[in-house]
Design an enzyme around this catalytic site. Structure first.
Site, PDB file in Angstrom:
ATOM      1  N   ASP A  51     -22.562 -14.220  26.328  1.00 39.09           N
ATOM      2  CA  ASP A  51     -23.195 -15.153  25.407  1.00 39.09           C
ATOM      3  C   ASP A  51     -24.717 -15.095  25.509  1.00 39.09           C
ATOM      4  O   ASP A  51     -25.415 -15.223  24.501  1.00 39.09           O
ATOM      5  CB  ASP A  51     -22.723 -16.579  25.703  1.00 39.09           C
ATOM      6  CG  ASP A  51     -21.331 -16.863  25.151  1.00 39.09           C
ATOM      7  OD1 ASP A  51     -20.853 -16.067  24.312  1.00 39.09           O
ATOM      8  OD2 ASP A  51     -20.723 -17.859  25.564  1.00 39.09           O
ATOM      9  N   ASN A 122     -28.522 -22.299  20.368  1.00 37.18           N
ATOM     10  CA  ASN A 122     -27.835 -23.148  21.351  1.00 37.18           C
ATOM     11  C   ASN A 122     -28.540 -24.488  21.535  1.00 37.18           C
ATOM     12  O   ASN A 122     -28.016 -25.521  21.181  1.00 37.18           O
ATOM     13  CB  ASN A 122     -27.757 -22.436  22.707  1.00 37.18           C
ATOM     14  CG  ASN A 122     -26.353 -22.035  23.076  1.00 37.18           C
ATOM     15  OD1 ASN A 122     -25.492 -21.904  22.210  1.00 37.18           O
ATOM     16  ND2 ASN A 122     -26.102 -21.844  24.354  1.00 37.18           N
ATOM     17  N   ALA A 163     -22.683 -25.881  26.298  1.00 36.85           N
ATOM     18  CA  ALA A 163     -23.528 -25.217  27.297  1.00 36.85           C
ATOM     19  C   ALA A 163     -24.251 -26.257  28.158  1.00 36.85           C
ATOM     20  O   ALA A 163     -23.626 -27.130  28.753  1.00 36.85           O
ATOM     21  CB  ALA A 163     -24.494 -24.275  26.591  1.00 36.85           C
TER      22      ALA A 163
END
Length: 265
Positions: A51, A122, A163
């Site tokens: 990722d 993100n 995350a």
């Protein structure tokens, strides 16, 4: 519809993966793709790694919304990577049998002191660079909302909710929702300082502004996804979810919630 067959491979040049990557390049050529050396010429960008590599691929190629991003993992249980480098036959089978689909993920825009916008797939994080709290005024649209005092804040997209955001007890958010989330890092809540004390979610129609109060604070470390920004001084940060969408190739039977269950349950 224009044919997408110009592919650029983004990867770290590590000895343990170079042999597999060469095999993947050969397979792409055999299947009729044109491998290009300049990402600007590509209409498909394939990230090979995890990722983190995928996030770097999107950032280093300019958050393009006119191409497809494909994540090929060298690890296990990655959120942005639906394909594994050791299953090259499975990749071809999925393509030929229409087992894939294009999913669009929103990008978060961060404007620092009106000097220009940066994008995140993100999250954007603000963290204390020394052992001292930050003091930040929080505005939602034109409303003064609160004054935060603590170690920092995380502003995450739905795909980024699993995350850094999740590690501070933020909510896991379905990426089909156009929104972004704000989570606190070790906020002070007592008789003198008061914040909401929990994560909150804003729609794509909302804008948020953070104003750093330097009478009691220092300049924070600003992280964009997995990269620290080399900005030493900042006063104001404006956040909004943009209309820019990052298109990724995904397996139809491997949804976001499949990955959440596989990774955490």
């Amino acid at each position: 519809m224009a044919v997408r067959n110009k592919i650029f491979f983004f990867y770290k040049k590590e000895e343990r993966t170079l042999e597999k990557i060469q095999s993947l390049l050969s397979l792409a050529i055999t299947e009729g793709f044109e491998v290009v050396e300049d990402e600007k010429e590509a209409n498909i960008i394939a990230s090979i790694g995890g990722d983190g590599t995928f996030l770097q691929a999107v950032r280093k190629t300019g958050f393009r919304d006119d191409c497809l991003y494909v994540g090929v993992s060298t690890l296990e249980n990655e959120f942005y990577c639906d394909f594994h480098i050791d299953d090259q036959a499975g990749m071809i089978e999925a393509m030929k049998n229409e087992q894939v689909e294009v999913r669009k993920y929103p990008a978060l825009s961060v404007n620092i002191d009106g000097q220009g916008s940066f994008f995140c797939l993100n999250e954007c994080s603000l963290r204390s660079s020394i052992i001292r709290t930050l003091e930040i005024d929080v505005f939602i649209d034109d409303l003064y909302f609160e004054t935060f005092r603590g170690d920092g804040m995380i502003i995450s997209t739905p795909t980024g909710s699993t995350a850094y955001n999740k590690s501070v007890s933020g909510a896991v958010v379905d990426p089909m929702l156009a929104c972004y989330q704000i989570s606190e890092l070790a906020s002070l809540n007592n008789n003198h300082y008061r914040t909401l004390g929990s994560s909150f979610i804003l729609s794509d129609n909302r804008k948020m502004t953070l104003k750093i109060k330097h009478d009691n604070s220092h300049y924070p470390i600003i992280g964009m996804d997995n990269e620290a920004m080399s900005i030493k001084h900042c006063e104001t940060l404006h956040f909004e979810l943009t209309s820019k969408r990052i298109k990724t190739v995904k397996l139809k039977d491997n949804s976001f919630w499949h990955k959440v269950k596989r990774s955490f349950l």
